[in-house]
Design an enzyme around this catalytic site. Structure first.
Site, PDB file in Angstrom:
ATOM      1  N   ILE A  16     -48.654 -33.048 -55.924  1.00 10.47           N
ATOM      2  CA  ILE A  16     -47.531 -32.742 -56.822  1.00 10.47           C
ATOM      3  C   ILE A  16     -48.006 -32.718 -58.278  1.00 10.47           C
ATOM      4  O   ILE A  16     -47.594 -31.868 -59.072  1.00 10.47           O
ATOM      5  CB  ILE A  16     -46.381 -33.758 -56.628  1.00 10.47           C
ATOM      6  CG1 ILE A  16     -45.891 -33.737 -55.175  1.00 10.47           C
ATOM      7  CG2 ILE A  16     -45.220 -33.457 -57.580  1.00 10.47           C
ATOM      8  CD1 ILE A  16     -44.855 -34.798 -54.832  1.00 10.47           C
ATOM      9  N   THR A 136     -39.562 -41.637 -54.885  1.00 12.25           N
ATOM     10  CA  THR A 136     -39.229 -41.017 -53.618  1.00 12.25           C
ATOM     11  C   THR A 136     -37.839 -41.438 -53.126  1.00 12.25           C
ATOM     12  O   THR A 136     -37.361 -42.517 -53.477  1.00 12.25           O
ATOM     13  CB  THR A 136     -40.285 -41.432 -52.566  1.00 12.25           C
ATOM     14  OG1 THR A 136     -39.824 -41.099 -51.268  1.00 12.25           O
ATOM     15  CG2 THR A 136     -40.538 -42.942 -52.577  1.00 12.25           C
ATOM     16  N   ASP A 137     -37.252 -40.604 -52.278  1.00 14.94           N
ATOM     17  CA  ASP A 137     -35.956 -40.982 -51.672  1.00 14.94           C
ATOM     18  C   ASP A 137     -36.151 -42.067 -50.595  1.00 14.94           C
ATOM     19  O   ASP A 137     -35.178 -42.669 -50.141  1.00 14.94           O
ATOM     20  CB  ASP A 137     -35.263 -39.755 -51.057  1.00 14.94           C
ATOM     21  CG  ASP A 137     -36.060 -39.087 -49.944  1.00 14.94           C
ATOM     22  OD1 ASP A 137     -37.242 -39.452 -49.721  1.00 14.94           O
ATOM     23  OD2 ASP A 137     -35.514 -38.175 -49.280  1.00 14.94           O
ATOM     24  N   GLU A 138     -37.428 -42.324 -50.217  1.00 17.68           N
ATOM     25  CA  GLU A 138     -37.669 -43.291 -49.129  1.00 17.68           C
ATOM     26  C   GLU A 138     -37.290 -44.708 -49.536  1.00 17.68           C
ATOM     27  O   GLU A 138     -37.139 -45.579 -48.683  1.00 17.68           O
ATOM     28  CB  GLU A 138     -39.128 -43.201 -48.664  1.00 17.68           C
ATOM     29  CG  GLU A 138     -39.454 -41.794 -48.191  1.00 17.68           C
ATOM     30  CD  GLU A 138     -40.798 -41.648 -47.491  1.00 17.68           C
ATOM     31  OE1 GLU A 138     -41.306 -42.638 -46.952  1.00 17.68           O
ATOM     32  OE2 GLU A 138     -41.309 -40.522 -47.482  1.00 17.68           O
ATOM     33  N   TYR A 161     -45.310 -48.360 -47.934  1.00 21.91           N
ATOM     34  CA  TYR A 161     -45.274 -47.318 -48.978  1.00 21.91           C
ATOM     35  C   TYR A 161     -43.957 -47.361 -49.732  1.00 21.91           C
ATOM     36  O   TYR A 161     -43.932 -47.481 -50.969  1.00 21.91           O
ATOM     37  CB  TYR A 161     -45.480 -45.930 -48.360  1.00 21.91           C
ATOM     38  CG  TYR A 161     -45.093 -44.795 -49.292  1.00 21.91           C
ATOM     39  CD1 TYR A 161     -45.794 -44.565 -50.478  1.00 21.91           C
ATOM     40  CD2 TYR A 161     -44.003 -43.956 -49.001  1.00 21.91           C
ATOM     41  CE1 TYR A 161     -45.425 -43.536 -51.346  1.00 21.91           C
ATOM     42  CE2 TYR A 161     -43.633 -42.929 -49.857  1.00 21.91           C
ATOM     43  CZ  TYR A 161     -44.337 -42.724 -51.028  1.00 21.91           C
ATOM     44  OH  TYR A 161     -43.969 -41.712 -51.894  1.00 21.91           O
ATOM     45  N   LYS A 165     -43.098 -48.378 -53.669  1.00 26.12           N
ATOM     46  CA  LYS A 165     -42.458 -47.460 -54.618  1.00 26.12           C
ATOM     47  C   LYS A 165     -41.158 -48.075 -55.149  1.00 26.12           C
ATOM     48  O   LYS A 165     -40.842 -47.959 -56.328  1.00 26.12           O
ATOM     49  CB  LYS A 165     -42.165 -46.103 -53.956  1.00 26.12           C
ATOM     50  CG  LYS A 165     -43.375 -45.258 -53.644  1.00 26.12           C
ATOM     51  CD  LYS A 165     -44.194 -44.833 -54.854  1.00 26.12           C
ATOM     52  CE  LYS A 165     -43.501 -43.800 -55.717  1.00 26.12           C
ATOM     53  NZ  LYS A 165     -44.405 -43.292 -56.799  1.00 26.12           N
TER      54      LYS A 165
END
Ligand code: NAD
Ligand code: TYD
Length: 355
Positions: A16, A136-138, A161, A165
């Site tokens: 990205i 991230t949306d995670e 992960y 984040k």
């Protein structure tokens, strides 16, 4: 609109980040410089930006450095008089975080803290500065069959992960709330496009199809992800950096939900056409494998805030984006071979270890 001049991009040699550098330097309204700070882990490839380095001359600078190295971050901030940071550097793959969470804690949490604190000190008393954190949306966890993540959905990360984040997001917000540190933050859904390391779903499947290897589908293949073309993610990040509310978070998404197995069939159709491979042969490679532990079932993003406040919208359809991506992997065998062969690591040794 904010005037952003000397922009430090962390992780600019990654998937990205390299696209972001390109988006920025190709925006004719942007007249400043981009300083790309990247450690060049297995996922970073400075060659991804060779064309930019050539075309943009001294408006593009590469610094081989680790964001966890405080002295180096202090030096870089001051050397280039940085007024803006867009922070993408991270360990980014869920499966790797299950195998080895330590590197995720180090880069994603300690590294983000190190950079935040270096910038807080360097920017003390300065106006017109900005730290944009790419997330991230995670961090929001997993959805059932209905509903969407909004900016106010409580955090509920499940993998090392996403937990790392989430932790970095909290630190970034805490710096804003505690010190008045100028931040914006974005949480995006799954990206796809050129230069993505072949460990994430779409490039893994394309590569395995080209090599006639098994196409590993985790669990029942019915997990759902929301897919967004990388350039659309970056046009949103750039819009937020220029016009987003300080201290604000924005969700970014494709409004484009796909079950993994359905997506795989779509990809088989495109690879079969573009690479001229028999579709039945590719379909026969589909192999259901043991599920990922803690595998989130569904991600879906409500990005109305971004659309209504900043007028952003997606510009690349999924069909168009997937086809462009497949063509890119077909046409850029050298890039793939380099990152998979270990040659690239030797090249880093030669070019950077002496610095
Ligand atoms: P990537 O793994 O392709 O690239 C990460 C880059 O960071 C690499 O160039 C790597 O060398 C660099 N890096 C890693 N550790 C570093 C360190 N300690 N110091 C300096 N550089 C370091 O990742 P990506 O997919 O491009 O993701 C970029 C960012 O976007 C990440 O923060 C990720 O969490 C976030 N994000 C990714 C997605 C996605 O679908 N890929 C979606 C939403 C958000
Ligand atoms: P991935 O690209 O790893 O992104 P994330 O886990 O961050 O969403 O995986 C996307 C989806 O595809 C996820 O549901 C896991 C699944 N998956 C497979 O089924 N097979 C694979 O080989 C990979 C890499 C992922």
């Amino acid at each position: 609109m904010r005037k952003l001049t000397n922009i430090l991009v962390t992780g600019g040699a990654g998937f990205i980040g390299s696209n972001f550098v390109r988006v920025l330097l190709n925006d004719s309204a942007f007249k400043g410089r981009v300083i790309n700070v990247d450690k060049l882990t297995y996922a970073g490839n400075a060659n991804s930006l060779n064309d930019v380095a050539e075309a943009k001359g001294d408006r593009y600078i590469f610094e081989h450095a680790d964001i966890c190295d405080r002295a180096k971050m202090d030096e870089i901030l001051s050397k280039y008089d940085i007024d803006t940071i867009v922070h993408l550097a991270a360990e980014s793959h869920v499966d790797r975080s299950i195998e080895g969470p330590g590197a995720f804690v180090q880069t994603n949490i300690v590294g983000t803290f190190t950079l935040l604190d270096a910038a807080r000190q360097f920017w003390a008393g300065k106006e017109g500065v900005l730290f944009h954190h790419v997330s991230t949306d995670e961090v929001y966890g997993s959805l059932g069959d209905t509903g969407y993540f909004t900016e106010t959905t409580p955090y509920d990360p499940h993998s090392p992960y996403s937990a790392s984040k989430a932790s970095s997001d909290h630190l970034v917000r805490a710096y804003h709330d505690t010190y008045g540190f100028p931040i914006t933050l974005s949480n995006c859904s799954n990206n796809y496009g050129p230069y993505q390391f072949p460990e994430k779903l779409i490039p893994v499947m394309i590569e395995n199809m080209l090599q006639r290897k098994a196409l590993p589908v985790y669990g029942d293949g019915k997990n759902i992800r929301d897919w967004l073309y990388v350039e659309d993610h970056n046009s949103a990040v750039w819009a937020i950096m220029q016009n987003g509310t300080l201290g604000g978070s924005y969700n970014i998404g494709g409004e484009n939900e796909w079950e993994n197995i359905r997506l795989l069939h779509e990809l088989i159709d495109i690879v079969s056409e573009e690479a001229n491979i028999n579709k039945e042969e590719l379909t026969s490679l589909i192999t259901y494998v043991k599920d990922r532990p803690g595998h989130d079932r569904r991600y879906a993003i409500d990005c109305d805030k971004l659309k209504n406040e900043l007028g952003w919208k997606q510009s690349v359809t999924f069909e168009e984006g997937l086809r462009k991506t497949v063509k890119w992997y077909l046409e850029n065998r050298e890039w793939i071979e380099q990152i998979q062969s270990g040659e690239y690591l030797k090249w880093i040794e030669l070019n950077y270890s002496a610095r």
